[in-house]
Write an enzyme that holds these catalytic residues in place. Structure first.
Site, PDB file in Angstrom:
ATOM      1  CG  HIS A 108      18.995 -26.721  61.450  1.00  0.00           C
ATOM      2  ND1 HIS A 108      20.173 -27.482  61.481  1.00  0.00           N
ATOM      3  CD2 HIS A 108      18.655 -27.290  61.214  1.00  0.00           C
ATOM      4  CE1 HIS A 108      20.034 -28.159  61.136  1.00  0.00           C
ATOM      5  NE2 HIS A 108      18.685 -28.337  60.530  1.00  0.00           N
ATOM      6  CG  HIS A 172      14.151 -34.805  53.954  1.00  0.00           C
ATOM      7  ND1 HIS A 172      13.289 -35.203  55.289  1.00  0.00           N
ATOM      8  CD2 HIS A 172      15.160 -33.811  55.160  1.00  0.00           C
ATOM      9  CE1 HIS A 172      13.937 -35.070  56.368  1.00  0.00           C
ATOM     10  NE2 HIS A 172      14.697 -34.114  56.306  1.00  0.00           N
TER      11      HIS A 172
END
Length: 306
Positions: A108, A172
């Site tokens: 992805h 993140h």
């Protein structure tokens, strides 16, 4: 632009999705106006195509297929093999060591930006360039910048309208397995590339959604997002100050912004490709600290100054 599997999964609020979609729509408009003849995507991998059995710092795909994780496209991409091979030769000649893959699997991180920008991952010819951003040890950022500059210099010889995409989140620290801590089943996957069954992929999606919900509600051991760090990085990008990242250590990045903040490498490479032709100008600017996506999510468009 950032990517997130959670954009394709239930959970994020409508407000967040609408905000992100507005930014992506602006980027789509930018891309449509430019009408690229070729796309180059700098992207990471999340142990779907690259594994510890052989983990190059950089790899250029001369043929590639999407693995179809998190609902993204599964199947071959339209990779112009001759141009990709010429790109690899030019990068090597410039003094940057890069691997090639005539059978690259991309996840992805590569496919989602293509789908978001074009609606179809095969709409334009694309050269995928993998930058290891997860599997330690990682090289210094100055080498990432050198890679981007070498690719950008080569692209300038083609006489084509080329869209360069950097695909990665900012701060993140999602639950990604590591070589030191992975349980046996995960170890078999991240080292040997053992394929995931449909049941395992489904279980992974559920785990990611659960982790995001816990993180968004402040009930998670994951490292918090760092919007101040994210904004400082974006300010650096906007101001054509890429050379300053040469002084950033990998340990400092992890301490400030989490282990997966190394995905900024894709942004650095993309903007270094532009900077190879002089100063660039950023246009559309978007940032949102998005706990529901476990990421600082950003979008930038830019053009070379005439």
């Amino acid at each position: 632009m950032s990517h997130s599997p959670l954009l394709n999964l239930p959970g994020p609020s409508r407000d967040l999705l609408d905000d992100v979609e507005s930014a992506l729509a602006a980027a789509r408009g930018f891309v449509a106006d430019f009408d690229p003849e070729l796309v180059v995507v700098f992207s990471p991998d999340h142990y779907n195509g690259f594994f510890y059995r052989t983990m190059p710092p950089f790899c250029i795909g001369t043929a590639a297929r999407g693995v179809g994780d998190y609902g993204t496209y599964a199947g071959p991409l339209d990779v112009p093999g001759d141009i990709a091979n010429d790109c690899a030769r030019a990068v090597l000649e410039s003094g940057v060591d890069v691997a090639i893959s005539a059978g690259m699997d991309v996840d992805h991180g590569t496919v989602q930006p293509l789908e978001k920008l074009f609606g179809d991952a095969t709409f334009r010819p694309v050269i995928p360039i993998f930058i290891n951003s997860v599997a330690t040890p990682l090289g210094p950022l100055r080498r990432v910048r050198a890679l981007g500059a070498a690719v950008g210099t080569f692209l300038g010889t083609l006489g084509k309208r080329v869209l360069v995409v950097g695909s990665g989140g900012l701060s993140h620290d999602p639950p990604v397995p590591t070589l030191a801590t992975a349980p046996p089943a995960a170890l078999a996957r991240i080292v040997g590339g053992e394929p995931m069954t449909p049941e395992q992929r489904q279980a992974r999606q559920v785990a990611v959604m659960d982790a995001a919900q816990a993180f968004a509600h402040g009930d998670s051991p994951l490292q918090p997002l760092n919007p101040e760090w994210d904004q400082a990085f974006l300010d650096l990008v906007d101001a054509n100050r890429l050379d300053e990242v040469d002084a950033w250590s990998n340990g400092w990045i992890e301490q400030q912004a989490g282990h997966s903040a190394h995905e900024i490498r894709t942004w650095i490479a993309a903007f270094a490709a532009l900077a190879a032709h002089g100063r660039y100008q950023t246009g559309h600017r978007f940032y949102r600290a998005a706990p529901e996506l476990i990421a600082g999510f950003a979008v930038r468009t830019a053009v070379c100054n005439p």
